[in-house]
Design a protein around this motif. Structure first.
Motif, mmCIF file in Angstrom:
data_model
loop_
_atom_site.group_PDB
_atom_site.id
_atom_site.type_symbol
_atom_site.label_atom_id
_atom_site.label_comp_id
_atom_site.label_asym_id
_atom_site.label_seq_id
_atom_site.Cartn_x
_atom_site.Cartn_y
_atom_site.Cartn_z
ATOM 1 N N LEU A 95 0.856 -1.181 0.000
ATOM 2 C CA LEU A 95 0.000 0.000 0.000
ATOM 3 C C LEU A 95 0.891 1.230 0.000
ATOM 4 O O LEU A 95 2.020 1.185 0.476
ATOM 5 N N SER A 96 0.363 2.346 -0.521
ATOM 6 C CA SER A 96 1.145 3.581 -0.477
ATOM 7 C C SER A 96 0.219 4.783 -0.394
ATOM 8 O O SER A 96 -0.953 4.714 -0.768
ATOM 9 N N TYR A 100 -0.763 4.618 10.371
ATOM 10 C CA TYR A 100 -2.003 4.060 10.907
ATOM 11 C C TYR A 100 -3.179 4.368 9.980
ATOM 12 O O TYR A 100 -4.013 3.505 9.712
ATOM 13 N N ASP A 101 -3.232 5.592 9.451
ATOM 14 C CA ASP A 101 -4.309 5.974 8.532
ATOM 15 C C ASP A 101 -4.263 5.148 7.254
ATOM 16 O O ASP A 101 -5.303 4.771 6.716
ATOM 17 N N LEU A 102 -3.068 4.869 6.755
ATOM 18 C CA LEU A 102 -2.915 4.098 5.527
ATOM 19 C C LEU A 102 -3.486 2.692 5.685
ATOM 20 O O LEU A 102 -4.198 2.206 4.800
ATOM 21 N N ILE A 103 -3.228 2.043 6.787
ATOM 22 C CA ILE A 103 -3.725 0.691 7.007
ATOM 23 C C ILE A 103 -5.238 0.711 7.223
ATOM 24 O O ILE A 103 -5.963 -0.148 6.726
ATOM 25 N N ASP A 104 -5.745 1.724 7.935
ATOM 26 C CA ASP A 104 -7.183 1.833 8.181
ATOM 27 C C ASP A 104 -7.970 2.130 6.908
ATOM 28 O O ASP A 104 -9.088 1.654 6.740
ATOM 29 N N ALA A 105 -7.404 2.960 6.019
ATOM 30 C CA ALA A 105 -8.113 3.382 4.796
ATOM 31 C C ALA A 105 -7.106 3.503 3.647
ATOM 32 O O ALA A 105 -6.660 4.609 3.343
ATOM 33 N N ALA A 149 -3.388 0.542 -3.944
ATOM 34 C CA ALA A 149 -2.877 -0.801 -3.804
ATOM 35 C C ALA A 149 -2.032 -1.124 -5.027
ATOM 36 O O ALA A 149 -2.478 -0.946 -6.156
ATOM 37 N N LEU A 150 -0.802 -1.561 -4.798
ATOM 38 C CA LEU A 150 0.078 -1.959 -5.891
ATOM 39 C C LEU A 150 -0.090 -3.452 -6.099
ATOM 40 O O LEU A 150 0.147 -4.243 -5.202
#
Length: 60
Positions: A33-34, A48-53, A57-58
């Protein structure tokens, strides 16, 4: 620069510079994810925000 965050194992994070953009990448178990990180922004909160929302997606 690679790092982990408490409570988000097995995710590994790294900061990548692409031109003038700062990108935070996360990877775990074949997933990647990025997201863009704002200058002066918190890499921890952004992680934390990236994993939650996830924003991007590569897919290989």
């Amino acid at each position: 620069m690679s790092f982990t965050l408490p409570g988000l194992l097995p995710w590994r994070f790294r900061i990548v510079l692409i031109g003038q953009q700062i990108v935070l990448e996360a990877s775990a178990e074949g997933q990647q994810l990025s997201t863009f990180l704002e200058p002066g922004g918190s890499r921890i909160q952004c992680g934390y925000d990236l994993i939650d929302a996830p924003q991007c997606a590569l897919i290989n």
